[in-house]
Enzyme design. Sequence first.
Site, PDB file in Angstrom:
ATOM      1  N   ARG A  64       0.830  -1.215   0.000  1.00  0.00           N
ATOM      2  CA  ARG A  64       0.000   0.000   0.000  1.00  0.00           C
ATOM      3  C   ARG A  64       0.867   1.269   0.000  1.00  0.00           C
ATOM      4  O   ARG A  64       0.498   2.277   0.595  1.00  0.00           O
ATOM      5  CB  ARG A  64      -0.950   0.020   1.204  1.00  0.00           C
ATOM      6  CG  ARG A  64      -1.969  -1.110   1.237  1.00  0.00           C
ATOM      7  CD  ARG A  64      -2.926  -1.061   0.055  1.00  0.00           C
ATOM      8  NE  ARG A  64      -4.053  -1.951   0.254  1.00  0.00           N
ATOM      9  CZ  ARG A  64      -4.073  -3.246  -0.077  1.00  0.00           C
ATOM     10  NH1 ARG A  64      -3.015  -3.796  -0.651  1.00  0.00           N
ATOM     11  NH2 ARG A  64      -5.146  -3.977   0.147  1.00  0.00           N
ATOM     12  N   SER A  99     -10.852  -1.248   3.189  1.00  0.00           N
ATOM     13  CA  SER A  99     -10.065  -1.343   4.423  1.00  0.00           C
ATOM     14  C   SER A  99      -9.744   0.054   4.926  1.00  0.00           C
ATOM     15  O   SER A  99      -9.116   0.830   4.218  1.00  0.00           O
ATOM     16  CB  SER A  99      -8.749  -2.064   4.164  1.00  0.00           C
ATOM     17  OG  SER A  99      -8.976  -3.368   3.708  1.00  0.00           O
ATOM     18  N   GLU A 111      -5.319   3.320   6.384  1.00  0.00           N
ATOM     19  CA  GLU A 111      -5.005   3.115   4.974  1.00  0.00           C
ATOM     20  C   GLU A 111      -5.663   4.210   4.139  1.00  0.00           C
ATOM     21  O   GLU A 111      -5.124   4.675   3.139  1.00  0.00           O
ATOM     22  CB  GLU A 111      -5.532   1.741   4.533  1.00  0.00           C
ATOM     23  CG  GLU A 111      -4.786   1.186   3.345  1.00  0.00           C
ATOM     24  CD  GLU A 111      -5.678   0.875   2.168  1.00  0.00           C
ATOM     25  OE1 GLU A 111      -5.432   1.461   1.101  1.00  0.00           O
ATOM     26  OE2 GLU A 111      -6.597   0.066   2.306  1.00  0.00           O
TER      27      GLU A 111
HETATM   28  N1  EPU Z   1     -10.092 -11.490  10.134  1.00  0.00           N
HETATM   29  C1  EPU Z   1     -10.858 -11.645  11.254  1.00  0.00           C
HETATM   30  N2  EPU Z   1     -11.929 -10.825  11.430  1.00  0.00           N
HETATM   31  C2  EPU Z   1     -12.263  -9.866  10.525  1.00  0.00           C
HETATM   32  C3  EPU Z   1     -11.480  -9.703   9.369  1.00  0.00           C
HETATM   33  C4  EPU Z   1     -10.382 -10.525   9.195  1.00  0.00           C
HETATM   34  O1  EPU Z   1     -10.597 -12.494  12.083  1.00  0.00           O
HETATM   35  O2  EPU Z   1     -13.242  -9.168  10.747  1.00  0.00           O
HETATM   36  C5  EPU Z   1      -8.962 -12.399   9.900  1.00  0.00           C
HETATM   37  C6  EPU Z   1      -9.286 -13.346   8.747  1.00  0.00           C
HETATM   38  O3  EPU Z   1      -9.949 -14.486   9.182  1.00  0.00           O
HETATM   39  C7  EPU Z   1      -7.923 -13.658   8.196  1.00  0.00           C
HETATM   40  C8  EPU Z   1      -7.140 -12.372   8.432  1.00  0.00           C
HETATM   41  O4  EPU Z   1      -7.835 -11.669   9.462  1.00  0.00           O
HETATM   42  O5  EPU Z   1      -7.304 -14.682   8.916  1.00  0.00           O
HETATM   43  C9  EPU Z   1      -7.026 -11.535   7.189  1.00  0.00           C
HETATM   44  O6  EPU Z   1      -8.314 -11.198   6.709  1.00  0.00           O
HETATM   45  P1  EPU Z   1      -8.683 -11.139   5.144  1.00  0.00           P
HETATM   46  O7  EPU Z   1      -8.155 -12.311   4.442  1.00  0.00           O
HETATM   47  O8  EPU Z   1     -10.129 -10.824   5.032  1.00  0.00           O
HETATM   48  O9  EPU Z   1      -7.822  -9.937   4.583  1.00  0.00           O
HETATM   49  P2  EPU Z   1      -7.449  -8.561   5.241  1.00  0.00           P
HETATM   50  O10 EPU Z   1      -6.040  -8.581   5.668  1.00  0.00           O
HETATM   51  O11 EPU Z   1      -8.465  -8.221   6.265  1.00  0.00           O
HETATM   52  C10 EPU Z   1      -6.576  -7.519   3.004  1.00  0.00           C
HETATM   53  C11 EPU Z   1      -6.707  -6.230   2.252  1.00  0.00           C
HETATM   54  C12 EPU Z   1      -8.038  -6.167   1.509  1.00  0.00           C
HETATM   55  C13 EPU Z   1      -8.089  -7.341   0.556  1.00  0.00           C
HETATM   56  C14 EPU Z   1      -7.939  -8.634   1.370  1.00  0.00           C
HETATM   57  C15 EPU Z   1      -7.866  -9.845   0.503  1.00  0.00           C
HETATM   58  C16 EPU Z   1      -5.446  -4.585   3.504  1.00  0.00           C
HETATM   59  C17 EPU Z   1      -5.495  -3.366   4.361  1.00  0.00           C
HETATM   60  N3  EPU Z   1      -6.614  -5.102   3.171  1.00  0.00           N
HETATM   61  O12 EPU Z   1      -7.594  -7.547   4.002  1.00  0.00           O
HETATM   62  O13 EPU Z   1      -8.029  -4.974   0.744  1.00  0.00           O
HETATM   63  O14 EPU Z   1      -9.296  -7.350  -0.161  1.00  0.00           O
HETATM   64  O15 EPU Z   1      -6.698  -8.591   2.116  1.00  0.00           O
HETATM   65  O16 EPU Z   1      -6.652  -9.895  -0.142  1.00  0.00           O
HETATM   66  O17 EPU Z   1      -4.361  -5.024   3.144  1.00  0.00           O
HETATM   67  C18 EPU Z   1      -8.667  -2.691   0.753  1.00  0.00           C
HETATM   68  O18 EPU Z   1      -7.473  -2.421   0.712  1.00  0.00           O
HETATM   69  O19 EPU Z   1      -9.577  -1.797   0.726  1.00  0.00           O
HETATM   70  C19 EPU Z   1      -9.079  -4.075   0.847  1.00  0.00           C
HETATM   71  C20 EPU Z   1     -10.339  -4.438   1.008  1.00  0.00           C
END
Ligand code: EPU
Length: 336
Positions: free
Chosen positions: A163, A235, A332
């Site tokens: 990012r 995010s 972010e």
């Molecule tokens: N998790 C939870 N609770 C939640 C959300 C997540 O326990 O409410 C846990 C999930 O179970 C998982 C981990 O946290 O083990 C990561 O969650 P997830 O795979 O949903 O991805 P993220 O890290 O929350 C990032 C990006 C998203 C992107 C997803 C998928 C960032 C800031 N966000 O989210 O990007 O869609 O990975 O690749 O890096 C964005 O930037 O606007 C965005 C949506």
Amino acid sequence: MIRQFERINLRDRNSFRVEQRAARLAEFETADDLRQLFAGGIPARWAVLGGGNNILFTRDYEGLLLTPVSRRIELLADDGGGVLLRVDAGVEWDDLAAYAVERGWWGIENLSLIPGRVGAAPVQNIGAYGCEAKDVIERVHLYEVVSGRERILDRAACGFGYRESIFKHELRGRVVITAVEVRLSHRPQPKLGYGDVEREVAARGGATLRNIREAVCAIRRAKLPDPAVTGNAGSFFKNPVVDRAAAERLLAQHPDMPHYATEDPGRVKLAAGWLIDRAGLKGKVEGRVGVHDRQALVLVNRGGATGAEVLAFARRVQDEVAARFGVAIDTEVNIW
Ligand code: EPU
């Protein structure tokens, strides 16, 4: 062509749908348009507003906002292995993803349904499901405001990181991105390593481009609120990167805590969504603002919230995560 607006309400130009105004806003197509707009002198405050998908306005913008509206996609080369496209900054990113999938070009299918315009993709190096924009961006076309010159930056000069890019730092407030060159491949190169993608793709009958796009769209629709319905900016927080020792301390207490290796062996990336969730904040509502109930990384405008309300709520989320886990989570979304 240039279209100019004064004291314009930005409600329909930011995905959080907060009601702030800009003193001036100009929609432009070409570098010549920009030259014309800056001909009378560079205003004290100016900035680029694309689709407004990663911005929280907390006050009126007392300056000039520039919005790219040109939407051409040009095939520059096809060398057998793949294609090189020149895509105008005003193209919707997901229109580009759909366009590529329809033509059998691999590389951005995992980035399906990311809201925003192509011009914004290099700025925060958008990413999802194991792919990042930097994997396909070859060059970025710029208009340099002070000199009035056009420049082309190679990928290596863009300073891409998680990012992150040079456009958030050294080049911030100095250039306007007018187009992006993207390289896509004819050869299948499915990336299914992330979370639910593999399962959803298998359920659709295997790793075709179309199935991957559909799987990613389905996962996003299930977890992320549609900004057309509920104001949000994806995010709101970045996933924090912490020292290995700090991660190990937390893992000793929470063995199920998601954590990811980074390029630096001494640093570990954690999941802000998990931290917020485990701090008990998922679905938490405070007045007109809340934490999304299916993805804790996302803050939502429940209707009529001001940017200041969203920001105050975000600060409380950061404070609670810090108090609970000793981890600082950074925003972010750009706060204006
Ligand atoms: N998790 C939870 N609770 C939640 C959300 C997540 O326990 O409410 C846990 C999930 O179970 C998982 C981990 O946290 O083990 C990561 O969650 P997830 O795979 O949903 O991805 P993220 O890290 O929350 C990032 C990006 C998203 C992107 C997803 C998928 C960032 C800031 N966000 O989210 O990007 O869609 O990975 O690749 O890096 C964005 O930037 O606007 C965005 C949506």
